[in-house]
Design a protein around this motif. Structure first.
Motif, PDB file in Angstrom:
ATOM      1  N   LYS A   8       0.833  -1.207   0.000  1.00  0.00           N
ATOM      2  CA  LYS A   8       0.000   0.000   0.000  1.00  0.00           C
ATOM      3  C   LYS A   8       0.866   1.256   0.000  1.00  0.00           C
ATOM      4  O   LYS A   8       0.580   2.223  -0.688  1.00  0.00           O
ATOM      5  N   LEU A 145       1.378   6.836  12.644  1.00  0.00           N
ATOM      6  CA  LEU A 145       0.877   5.853  13.603  1.00  0.00           C
ATOM      7  C   LEU A 145       0.572   6.493  14.948  1.00  0.00           C
ATOM      8  O   LEU A 145      -0.411   6.131  15.614  1.00  0.00           O
ATOM      9  N   LYS A 148      -2.674   7.842  15.482  1.00  0.00           N
ATOM     10  CA  LYS A 148      -3.684   6.812  15.716  1.00  0.00           C
ATOM     11  C   LYS A 148      -3.475   6.136  17.073  1.00  0.00           C
ATOM     12  O   LYS A 148      -4.099   5.104  17.360  1.00  0.00           O
ATOM     13  N   ILE A 150      -0.730   4.669  18.155  1.00  0.00           N
ATOM     14  CA  ILE A 150       0.187   3.530  18.111  1.00  0.00           C
ATOM     15  C   ILE A 150       1.610   4.005  18.372  1.00  0.00           C
ATOM     16  O   ILE A 150       2.123   4.871  17.667  1.00  0.00           O
ATOM     17  N   LEU A 221      -1.778  -1.378  19.188  1.00  0.00           N
ATOM     18  CA  LEU A 221      -2.163  -1.847  17.865  1.00  0.00           C
ATOM     19  C   LEU A 221      -3.513  -2.548  17.996  1.00  0.00           C
ATOM     20  O   LEU A 221      -3.661  -3.453  18.812  1.00  0.00           O
ATOM     21  N   LEU A 225      -5.376  -6.768  12.737  1.00  0.00           N
ATOM     22  CA  LEU A 225      -4.485  -6.404  11.630  1.00  0.00           C
ATOM     23  C   LEU A 225      -3.605  -7.586  11.244  1.00  0.00           C
ATOM     24  O   LEU A 225      -3.183  -8.376  12.089  1.00  0.00           O
ATOM     25  N   SER A 292      -2.824  -9.403  14.722  1.00  0.00           N
ATOM     26  CA  SER A 292      -2.681  -8.747  16.021  1.00  0.00           C
ATOM     27  C   SER A 292      -3.877  -9.076  16.909  1.00  0.00           C
ATOM     28  O   SER A 292      -5.016  -9.129  16.438  1.00  0.00           O
ATOM     29  N   ILE A 352       3.926  -1.783   9.982  1.00  0.00           N
ATOM     30  CA  ILE A 352       2.572  -1.589  10.504  1.00  0.00           C
ATOM     31  C   ILE A 352       1.798  -0.584   9.664  1.00  0.00           C
ATOM     32  O   ILE A 352       0.597  -0.751   9.426  1.00  0.00           O
ATOM     33  N   LEU A 353       2.483   0.449   9.177  1.00  0.00           N
ATOM     34  CA  LEU A 353       1.807   1.444   8.346  1.00  0.00           C
ATOM     35  C   LEU A 353       1.220   0.794   7.102  1.00  0.00           C
ATOM     36  O   LEU A 353       0.132   1.174   6.644  1.00  0.00           O
ATOM     37  N   ASP A 354       1.908  -0.197   6.552  1.00  0.00           N
ATOM     38  CA  ASP A 354       1.402  -0.862   5.353  1.00  0.00           C
ATOM     39  C   ASP A 354       0.087  -1.599   5.648  1.00  0.00           C
ATOM     40  O   ASP A 354      -0.776  -1.704   4.792  1.00  0.00           O
ATOM     41  N   PHE A 355      -0.053  -2.119   6.877  1.00  0.00           N
ATOM     42  CA  PHE A 355      -1.320  -2.767   7.274  1.00  0.00           C
ATOM     43  C   PHE A 355      -2.411  -1.733   7.533  1.00  0.00           C
ATOM     44  O   PHE A 355      -3.578  -1.949   7.224  1.00  0.00           O
ATOM     45  N   ILE A 356      -2.016  -0.603   8.119  1.00  0.00           N
ATOM     46  CA  ILE A 356      -2.996   0.446   8.438  1.00  0.00           C
ATOM     47  C   ILE A 356      -3.560   1.039   7.152  1.00  0.00           C
ATOM     48  O   ILE A 356      -4.731   1.356   7.067  1.00  0.00           O
TER      49      ILE A 356
END
Length: 356
Positions: A8, A145, A148, A150, A221, A225, A292, A352-356
């Motif tokens: 992403k 993050l 948010k 995180i 988190l 995710l 997660s 983690i940003l790619d999952f968010i």
């Protein structure tokens, strides 16, 4: 393809240790993100060399110049490119080494991979210096993050055979991470930290080096995710962590220690805490089935001793194809662990940003 990562948000890293500069292009950031340049610069300084007696004396400001994707203090939504121009190289240190494969380095594999056209100075594109752009990208990811809720942080768990206290995988909080960040030598137990410092200085005195373990955590988190199997939290994070040149091992939760207990002890038993689901223990590091579970993500990375040491070592001459010897001169870290903390945190934030 070499030097690219992400789905992403896509990252493309470039440059060589002794070239004109190093940098990273980030594609996929949404427009309108206000970048805190003071925070970014402070993260860069955490990794920068020449700060203390535990790192190389080479001075590099690691000042990032943003070339694109940033206007009037905000991201534009187009690819953001940050570059760090190299300022303090001693390339002559490597002229005599160009045909000698330095033990522990990628000199031989790099020459074979790129048919001898690779830039060998300072390790070229294989150098730990290329982690500086990762810290820049990670600082941006951390900001997004943090908005948010995180939070990501780490500490030195071990140097040689001296261990700090472990994170409390259930009760660790943001204040603990903030307090660690204020320390010049980031450990939980300062007395153990002093012992670690002595090990580093002894290795330095003996023209040798020492490795260690970094323990990191990702707080707040949300549950859910990650994807099972190929895009799990573990596999995605581990891929980025292993891209850091000195990383030789990664473990989550109890890691290899979980093999020493029974399933009845290893299982993290869930319970209802008012309206939230928590677990009494966090042996699995906040992840079940690659997803997660709402508990803190806890992981560790093993960092090898710096391979550049000023000792006479056996090696090969890649030009004559004969056995030879080499002694590496120059300015090198007796221990890379201290400067690697922001790099490991950056990898976590990017993942983690790619999952968010």
């Amino acid at each position: 393809m070499s030097g690219q990562w992400g789905k992403k948000v896509k990252y493309s890293i470039f440059g060589e240790s002794h070239g004109r500069g190093i940098g990273i292009t980030i594609d996929g950031l949404p427009p309108g993100i206000k970048l805190d340049m003071d925070f970014i610069n402070s993260e860069m300084q955490r990794r920068a060399p020449g700060r203390d007696e535990f790192s190389t004396k080479r001075k590099e400001g690691d000042k990032v110049e943003i070339l694109s994707g940033y206007f009037n203090g905000y991201t534009t939504g187009t690819p953001l490119c940050g570059v760090i121009f190299n300022e303090n190289q001693n390339s002559k240190d490597y002229d005599k080494l160009k045909d000698l494969a330095r033990p522990g380095h990628a000199d031989y594999t790099g020459k074979v991979k790129y048919s001898g056209f690779n830039d060998y100075r300072g390790g070229g594109h294989f150098s730990g210096r290329i982690t500086a752009p990762l810290v820049f990208a990670g600082a941006i990811a951390k900001q997004i993050l943090l908005d948010k809720g995180i939070k990501i942080g780490s500490h030195i768990l071990s140097i040689g055979n001296i261990y700090d206290s472990y994170f409390d995988g259930v009760n660790i909080n943001r204040k603990t991470l903030t307090d660690i960040l204020k320390k010049d030598f980031p450990v939980l137990d300062d007395l153990k930290g002093e012992e670690m410092k002595n090990i580093i200085l002894k290795a330095k005195e003996e023209t040798d080096s020492v490795g260690g373990i970094i323990e990191a955590t990702i707080l707040n988190l949300p549950c859910g995710l990650g994807e099972p199997f190929f895009d799990s939290i573990e596999s995605t994070l581990a891929q980025l962590l292993f891209s850091v040149p000195a990383v030789k091992g990664v473990e989550f939760g109890m890691g290899f220690e979980i093999t020493k207990i029974r399933g009845s002890q290893a299982n993290d038993v869930p319970y209802i805490d008012k309206i939230d689901v928590s677990t009494k223990t966090n042996n699995n590091g906040g992840i079940n089935g690659g997803i997660s579970n709402g508990m803190p993500i806890v992981f560790r990375v093993a960092m090898k001793p710096t391979p550049s040491i000023a000792k006479l070592q056996n090696t090969i001459d890649m030009a004559s194809y004969e056995n030879s010897q080499v002694m590496i001169k120059g300015r090198h870290d007796p221990c890379i662990v201290l400067r690697a903390l922001p790099v490991i945190e950056a990898c976590a934030a990017m993942s983690i940003l790619d999952f968010i």
